[in-house]
Write an enzyme that holds these catalytic residues in place. Structure first.
Site, PDB file in Angstrom:
ATOM      1  N   LYS A 153       0.869  -1.178   0.000  1.00 51.42           N
ATOM      2  CA  LYS A 153       0.000   0.000   0.000  1.00 51.42           C
ATOM      3  C   LYS A 153       0.905   1.227   0.000  1.00 51.42           C
ATOM      4  O   LYS A 153       1.909   1.259   0.720  1.00 51.42           O
ATOM      5  CB  LYS A 153      -0.879  -0.030   1.255  1.00 51.42           C
ATOM      6  CG  LYS A 153      -1.872   1.115   1.350  1.00 51.42           C
ATOM      7  CD  LYS A 153      -2.767   0.963   2.573  1.00 51.42           C
ATOM      8  CE  LYS A 153      -3.822   2.048   2.654  1.00 51.42           C
ATOM      9  NZ  LYS A 153      -4.704   1.883   3.830  1.00 51.42           N
TER      10      LYS A 153
ATOM     11  N   SER B 230      -9.643   2.026   2.825  1.00 55.11           N
ATOM     12  CA  SER B 230      -8.730   2.739   1.974  1.00 55.11           C
ATOM     13  C   SER B 230      -7.694   1.866   1.265  1.00 55.11           C
ATOM     14  O   SER B 230      -7.059   2.320   0.322  1.00 55.11           O
ATOM     15  CB  SER B 230      -8.001   3.797   2.804  1.00 55.11           C
ATOM     16  OG  SER B 230      -7.209   3.170   3.812  1.00 55.11           O
TER      17      SER B 230
ATOM     18  N   SER C 198      -9.917  -0.335   7.122  1.00 55.82           N
ATOM     19  CA  SER C 198      -9.344  -0.301   5.773  1.00 55.82           C
ATOM     20  C   SER C 198      -8.624  -1.545   5.286  1.00 55.82           C
ATOM     21  O   SER C 198      -8.182  -1.582   4.133  1.00 55.82           O
ATOM     22  CB  SER C 198      -8.414   0.898   5.636  1.00 55.82           C
ATOM     23  OG  SER C 198      -9.185   2.057   5.461  1.00 55.82           O
TER      24      SER C 198
HETATM   25  N1  GLN Z   1     -13.291   4.436   6.361  1.00 53.80           N
HETATM   26  C1  GLN Z   1     -12.584   4.912   7.504  1.00 53.80           C
HETATM   27  C2  GLN Z   1     -12.147   6.340   7.275  1.00 53.80           C
HETATM   28  O1  GLN Z   1     -12.451   6.863   6.268  1.00 53.80           O
HETATM   29  C3  GLN Z   1     -11.423   4.016   7.826  1.00 53.80           C
HETATM   30  C4  GLN Z   1     -10.193   4.276   7.031  1.00 53.80           C
HETATM   31  C5  GLN Z   1      -9.037   3.430   7.428  1.00 53.80           C
HETATM   32  O2  GLN Z   1      -9.184   2.430   8.117  1.00 53.80           O
HETATM   33  N2  GLN Z   1      -7.851   3.870   7.032  1.00 53.80           N
HETATM   34  O3  GLN Z   1     -11.508   6.938   8.076  1.00 53.80           O
END
Ligand code: GLN
Length: 502
Positions: free
Chosen positions: A82, A157, A181
């Site tokens: 990532k 994400s 994420s």
């Molecule tokens: N969807 C959540 C956010 O937008 C989690 C994102 C994540 O785990 N990096 O913050």
């Protein structure tokens, strides 16, 4: 055993390790094959950076190491990272324009460990800007397409990670999970992913979003592959002040351990799986509920007992998370000021205008929204009303889990209320995406390990994941249950052939 005639890209991490060990093919051949595939599927938008020279040289080095008899089980197996992990040999953008030209002088701790085991870095993967999002639609470099349906999001994400593994571009990827994420994109894209207990993987070199929540973990096709990867990725790192000080763990051995009283047919005998009633609300889509329910019936057949539990503050995890995470983000992102890292505006009049223009140009809309929310909740007069209240509730949410774990060993439920939505479907209202995080946020706030494993297909033949949550440092038991499920079912073996051949 390697499946007869299986294409190289259909093989998982463990399988590739065994095939490389018996010389069925070299890491160089495997890496060349996957690099060609990455190029052929560029339209998915999963990769942000790829440098064949870097990957091929790592593959040659892995082959040489194997020839010397010094290989680990992961040696020569490709992985992609990532783009939130910094890497010395490839760009590190965090999905942001702010870091478009940033070159890191070092590798993230997690990358360092996987590379030291001989894994070959295939490239860097698209993600939401600074990992803020649930659909990979907040990347400054464009969305990622879900390999099961190119019109849909892969989740986020870690959307690039999930899509790349699902499309068989790479057998494994790293991801990060702050509020879901790893688990949510794994669910949306039909792959297996685990977020370990907070502190298990080093955050050193992981570009910070919300430091008290951020955790790294692997995405792959099976629980077994995740166990192998997590054993290598994890471990104490003095460079991360919140790293858990404990002995190295062999999650693969823990996964294979037979518990007392179990049999081959009933490998989960004695395991109590708690179902929080708040994880099965009216608003849960019928197709998701159906798939999760069928998976739980399968768990019962394998010997597990289902028990009713409650996480009464599940709904509150949304406001709590969306106060704490932006608060920490607003502080973490203050370092991007045009002086120390990345982008600097070309035109400005004085220092103040340099800061303003740099940040206005470098950050995308969602990141700006979070910086504003975070700054607001931390400001004088609002700190007690929002931030402090959220911190108190966070503790209560963690306590609720401990009450559940008196009655059960693991908790199960859906990962998200629906299957992956269409690209652009949530553009008009960011809060819609926040609400869809309801089932992943509780474990994140509590710092507990959680995983998502493919459980079947829902509406429009889109994948649905089953979420398993364990108590602190109980990754072994999570992986054990997931592995038993995968030994008895074939959901994790399904590939999105229709969209990929189109
Ligand atoms: N969807 C959540 C956010 O937008 C989690 C994102 C994540 O785990 N990096 O913050």
């Amino acid at each position: 055993m390697t499946r007869a005639g299986a294409a190289l890209h259909d093989m998982g991490v463990a399988e590739l390790g065994r095939a490389l060990a018996v010389g069925q093919f070299s890491s160089l051949e495997l890496t060349q094959h996957l690099l060609a595939r990455v190029a052929a599927f560029e339209h998915l938008g999963a990769f942000l950076a790829c440098d064949p020279a870097v990957s091929l040289s790592a593959a040659r080095e892995a082959d040489a190491r194997r020839a010397r008899g010094e290989a680990t089980p992961l040696c020569g197996v490709p992985i992609a990272h990532k783009d939130i992990f910094v890497t010395r040999e490839l760009p590190s953008t965090a999905g942001s324009k702010m870091l478009r030209d940033y070159a890191s002088p070092f590798d993230a701790g997690v990358v360092e460990r996987l590379s030291a085991a001989g894994m070959v870095t295939l490239g860097k993967l698209n993600c939401d800007e600074f990992a803020m999002g649930s659909a990979n639609e907040n990347s400054a470099y464009g969305p990622v397409k879900n390999p099961w349906d190119l019109q849909r999001v892969p989740g986020g994400s870690s959307g690039g990670s999930a899509a790349a593994v699902a499309a068989r571009l790479v057998p494994a990827a790293t991801g990060t999970d702050t509020g879901g994420s790893i688990r949510q994109p794994a669910s949306f894209s039909g792959v297996t992913g685990i977020k370990p207990t907070y502190g298990v993987c080093s955050r050193y070199g992981m570009i910070a979003f919300a430091s008290s929540l951020d955790q790294a973990g692997p995405l792959a096709r099976t629980a077994e592959d995740c166990a192998l990867l997590l054993s290598t990725m994890s471990g104490f790192d003095a460079r991360d002040s919140t790293s858990a000080e404990r002995a190295p763990q062999d999650f693969h051995a823990q996964m294979l351990m037979r518990r007392e009283g179990t049999t081959g047919e009933r490998p989960l005998h004695g395991l109590r799986i708690g179902l929080p009633r708040e994880f099965f609300p009216q608003a849960l889509a019928a197709d998701v509920e159906g798939v999760v329910h069928a998976a739980l019936v399968e768990m019962e057949k394998l010997g597990a007992t289902l028990v009713d539990v409650s996480l009464p503050r599940t709904e509150l995890s949304i406001p709590v998370y969306y106060i704490i995470a932006p608060a920490e983000a607003s502080s973490n992102l203050s370092r991007f000021d045009g002086v120390k890292f990345g982008h600097r505006a070309a035109q400005y009049t004085d220092l103040q205008s340099m800061y303003q223009r740099t940040r206005a140009e470098g950050f995308g809309a969602e990141v700006k929204r979070r910086i504003m929310i975070g700054t607001y909740v931390l400001s004088h007069g609002y700190y007690d009303a929002y931030y402090l209240q959220a911190q108190k509730l966070r503790r209560m949410i963690a306590d609720d889990f401990q009450a559940c774990f008196k009655a059960c060993d693991l908790i199960a439920g859906p990962v998200a209320p629906t299957v992956a939505w269409k690209i652009g479907a949530q553009d008009d209202d960011p809060v819609k995406a926040y609400l869809a995080d309801i089932f992943t946020l509780p474990a994140s706030l509590a710092g507990l390990p959680g995983m998502s494993l493919p459980a079947g297909l829902g509406d429009a033949d889109m994948p649905v994941g089953l979420q398993l949550i364990g108590n602190y440092f109980d990754e072994g038991r999570l992986l054990q249950a997931a592995h038993a499920f995968q030994q008895a079912t074939d959901h994790h073996l399904r590939a999105p052939t229709a969209a990929l051949s189109a």
